[in-house]
Design a protein around this motif. Structure first.
Motif, PDB file in Angstrom:
ATOM      1  N   SER A  64       0.806  -1.224   0.000  1.00  0.00           N
ATOM      2  CA  SER A  64       0.000   0.000   0.000  1.00  0.00           C
ATOM      3  C   SER A  64       0.836   1.270   0.000  1.00  0.00           C
ATOM      4  O   SER A  64       0.318   2.362  -0.241  1.00  0.00           O
ATOM      5  CB  SER A  64      -0.933   0.011   1.219  1.00  0.00           C
ATOM      6  OG  SER A  64      -0.186  -0.027   2.422  1.00  0.00           O
ATOM      7  N   LEU A  65       2.136   1.146   0.265  1.00  0.00           N
ATOM      8  CA  LEU A  65       2.989   2.338   0.353  1.00  0.00           C
ATOM      9  C   LEU A  65       4.149   2.314  -0.641  1.00  0.00           C
ATOM     10  O   LEU A  65       5.130   3.033  -0.455  1.00  0.00           O
ATOM     11  CB  LEU A  65       3.543   2.480   1.773  1.00  0.00           C
ATOM     12  CG  LEU A  65       2.508   2.688   2.885  1.00  0.00           C
ATOM     13  CD1 LEU A  65       3.191   2.711   4.244  1.00  0.00           C
ATOM     14  CD2 LEU A  65       1.715   3.959   2.665  1.00  0.00           C
ATOM     15  N   THR A  66       4.038   1.479  -1.670  1.00  0.00           N
ATOM     16  CA  THR A  66       5.151   1.386  -2.610  1.00  0.00           C
ATOM     17  C   THR A  66       4.678   1.439  -4.062  1.00  0.00           C
ATOM     18  O   THR A  66       3.539   1.127  -4.383  1.00  0.00           O
ATOM     19  CB  THR A  66       5.953   0.078  -2.416  1.00  0.00           C
ATOM     20  OG1 THR A  66       5.072  -1.040  -2.546  1.00  0.00           O
ATOM     21  CG2 THR A  66       6.619   0.045  -1.065  1.00  0.00           C
ATOM     22  N   PHE A  67       5.619   1.843  -4.902  1.00  0.00           N
ATOM     23  CA  PHE A  67       5.455   1.878  -6.346  1.00  0.00           C
ATOM     24  C   PHE A  67       6.396   0.837  -6.944  1.00  0.00           C
ATOM     25  O   PHE A  67       7.550   0.733  -6.540  1.00  0.00           O
ATOM     26  CB  PHE A  67       5.793   3.279  -6.858  1.00  0.00           C
ATOM     27  CG  PHE A  67       6.076   3.371  -8.331  1.00  0.00           C
ATOM     28  CD1 PHE A  67       5.057   3.650  -9.224  1.00  0.00           C
ATOM     29  CD2 PHE A  67       7.366   3.179  -8.820  1.00  0.00           C
ATOM     30  CE1 PHE A  67       5.324   3.749 -10.593  1.00  0.00           C
ATOM     31  CE2 PHE A  67       7.634   3.283 -10.174  1.00  0.00           C
ATOM     32  CZ  PHE A  67       6.605   3.567 -11.061  1.00  0.00           C
ATOM     33  N   VAL A  68       5.908   0.032  -7.896  1.00  0.00           N
ATOM     34  CA  VAL A  68       6.724  -1.013  -8.505  1.00  0.00           C
ATOM     35  C   VAL A  68       6.933  -0.685  -9.984  1.00  0.00           C
ATOM     36  O   VAL A  68       5.970  -0.441 -10.723  1.00  0.00           O
ATOM     37  CB  VAL A  68       6.063  -2.401  -8.383  1.00  0.00           C
ATOM     38  CG1 VAL A  68       6.978  -3.484  -8.961  1.00  0.00           C
ATOM     39  CG2 VAL A  68       5.734  -2.716  -6.932  1.00  0.00           C
ATOM     40  N   GLY A  69       8.197  -0.651 -10.407  1.00  0.00           N
ATOM     41  CA  GLY A  69       8.533  -0.479 -11.815  1.00  0.00           C
ATOM     42  C   GLY A  69       9.330  -1.669 -12.307  1.00  0.00           C
ATOM     43  O   GLY A  69      10.205  -2.175 -11.596  1.00  0.00           O
ATOM     44  N   ASP A  70       9.040  -2.157 -13.500  1.00  0.00           N
ATOM     45  CA  ASP A  70       9.666  -3.371 -14.014  1.00  0.00           C
ATOM     46  C   ASP A  70       9.987  -3.179 -15.493  1.00  0.00           C
ATOM     47  O   ASP A  70       9.114  -2.842 -16.293  1.00  0.00           O
ATOM     48  CB  ASP A  70       8.695  -4.551 -13.833  1.00  0.00           C
ATOM     49  CG  ASP A  70       9.344  -5.904 -14.101  1.00  0.00           C
ATOM     50  OD1 ASP A  70      10.446  -5.930 -14.672  1.00  0.00           O
ATOM     51  OD2 ASP A  70       8.738  -6.933 -13.734  1.00  0.00           O
ATOM     52  N   ILE A  71      11.245  -3.377 -15.877  1.00  0.00           N
ATOM     53  CA  ILE A  71      11.649  -3.262 -17.269  1.00  0.00           C
ATOM     54  C   ILE A  71      12.519  -4.460 -17.627  1.00  0.00           C
ATOM     55  O   ILE A  71      13.370  -4.872 -16.832  1.00  0.00           O
ATOM     56  CB  ILE A  71      12.397  -1.930 -17.531  1.00  0.00           C
ATOM     57  CG1 ILE A  71      12.697  -1.774 -19.020  1.00  0.00           C
ATOM     58  CG2 ILE A  71      13.645  -1.821 -16.686  1.00  0.00           C
ATOM     59  CD1 ILE A  71      13.191  -0.380 -19.394  1.00  0.00           C
ATOM     60  N   GLY A  72      12.263  -5.054 -18.782  1.00  0.00           N
ATOM     61  CA  GLY A  72      12.976  -6.269 -19.158  1.00  0.00           C
ATOM     62  C   GLY A  72      13.614  -6.160 -20.535  1.00  0.00           C
ATOM     63  O   GLY A  72      13.100  -5.494 -21.442  1.00  0.00           O
TER      64      GLY A  72
END
Length: 413
Positions: A64-72
């Motif tokens: 609830s308190l985080t942002f997730v970024g994902d690049i491959g």
């Protein structure tokens, strides 16, 4: 008999496979590098440390308190072999990019951009036809479909969640075919076709994750992808000429179609998965998917496609996820995938298989943590029987996941 494969196809920024000639090209079924290293298992998997866009219900795991970024990214070394010839080439590209974030206590969302299918091939085929003589065929194609998705997930009850990905599919599928005859008074033909795709594709997901005691976790998941009708627009040009195409003597247009409208019927998928985890140290998953490719049509025409079953199995081991030591938090992954295949060519079903291994390397900063994931995959499809092509590949995948704290203010004493 198939006699040659042109290396020109490796110059394209696309997959290089003669089997991408059929349907929408080779379908990617892209997973993030974490799950790809586990054989692509995904339907029952969820985590606050990665984005599982294969099941939108998994987004509820975002903190609830985080942002997730994902690049491959991936580098793919492809080997093609016939009974007489062989060749190989290398392709490197951005695989996908996605973000995930919380919106409310029970609502999470994700947005991402990833390939849906790829087309890229160049094939030369020679045959002898009764009363006509030798005929040389050349087939080439390029393009593919891209997928821009927006997904939302909702917590319904303890461990139970649902989700929906709404994807915008778009792209171009191009192909050119040459037919050249050896007869002195016969016309040769060049048939160029370009299809433009544009439409909406839906994927619904369900997950239930149950904690059993303090050490065990069991999860089940299901997904359904609808049989969408994607809008199509086709340009077709048929030219006839004498002599070979490199030294044309006469050339004119035999037939042409501009902006012909229609649709493409995409197949529906049904997938089921299970997951078991012990103290978050050992995680094992298995998926089964049914793909209804026999109902695929494009502009009213079907192709050499059939229904397929796909099975995925994978595992992950982390020595001590609660330890502060780097070495104790390295994730070790392995998996395998098998598909009965959705292509049927010359009465031969083109099955597929792959095996994979990987590592997850965690890093931490002041208010965020990163995961660098490495994946190695070896796979193959096709056969040397019936003058077909054996295709194998070795892929190296790399992705970077950033889990950034937000909705927080840093307090200074």
């Amino acid at each position: 008999m198939l006699i040659a494969l042109s290396v020109d196809c490796f110059a394209q920024n696309e997959i290089s496979s003669p089997y991408s000639r059929y349907g929408v090209g080779l379908v990617n079924n892209t997973s993030n590098a974490t799950l790809a290293a586990m054989g692509g298992v995904s339907y029952a998997m969820q985590s606050n440390n990665y984005i599982n866009f294969r099941n939108p219900a998994s987004y509820v795991a975002f903190d609830s308190l985080t942002f997730v970024g994902d690049i491959g990214f991936n580098v793919n070394n492809i080997f093609l072999k016939t009974s007489e010839l062989s060749q190989n080439g290398t392709l490197a590209r951005l695989d996908y990019i996605a973000i995930g974030l919380p919106l409310t206590k029970h609502w999470r969302t994700s947005v991402g951009f990833l390939p849906f299918s790829d087309r890229g091939y160049n094939i030369i085929d020679s045959r002898t036809i009764t009363n006509i003589g030798a005929v040389n065929y050349e087939y080439s194609g390029e393009g593919g479909l891209m997928q821009l998705y927006w997904g939302n997930a909702f917590k319904l009850y303890k461990g139970l969640s649902i989700g929906l990905n709404v994807s915008y599919l778009f792209g171009t599928l191009s192909s050119i075919r040459y037919e050249e005859f050896s007869g002195e008074y016969l016309y040769n033909f060049r048939i160029a076709q370009k299809d433009y795709a544009d439409g909406i594709y839906l994927q619904a997901g369900l997950q239930y994750i149950a904690n059993i005691g303090e050490s065990h976790k069991l999860g089940v998941g299901a997904v359904y992808e609808n049989a969408a009708y994607v809008w199509m627009k086709r340009n077709l040009l048929v030219n006839r000429y004498t002599n070979d195409y490199s030294s044309v003597v006469s050339y004119d247009t035999a037939y042409s179609v501009l902006n012909k409208k229609g649709n493409m019927r995409m197949p529906h998928y049904v997938g089921l998965g299970m997951m078991y985890s012990f103290k978050d140290k050992l995680t094992v998953g298995v998926d089964v998917t049914w793909q209804n490719w026999s109902r695929y049509t494009c502009m009213g025409s079907s192709d050499s496609l059939k229904d397929a079953l796909v099975a995925n199995v994978g595992l992950q081991y982390v020595p001590d996820p609660n330890s502060g030591k780097f070495s104790k938090n390295i994730a070790i992954r392995a998996g395998a995938k098998y598909s009965t295949g959705y292509l049927q060519i010359r009465n031969t079903t083109i099955s597929e298989f792959s095996v994979s291994v990987g590592l997850g390397l965690p890093f931490r900063t002041f208010n965020s943590k990163c995961n660098l994931n490495l994946m190695l995959e070896y796979g193959g499809m096709g056969s040397l029987k019936n003058d077909l092509i054996r295709q194998s590949y070795f892929k190296v995948g790399l992705n970077l996941i950033l889990v950034e704290s937000w909705y927080q203010r840093v307090k200074l004493d």
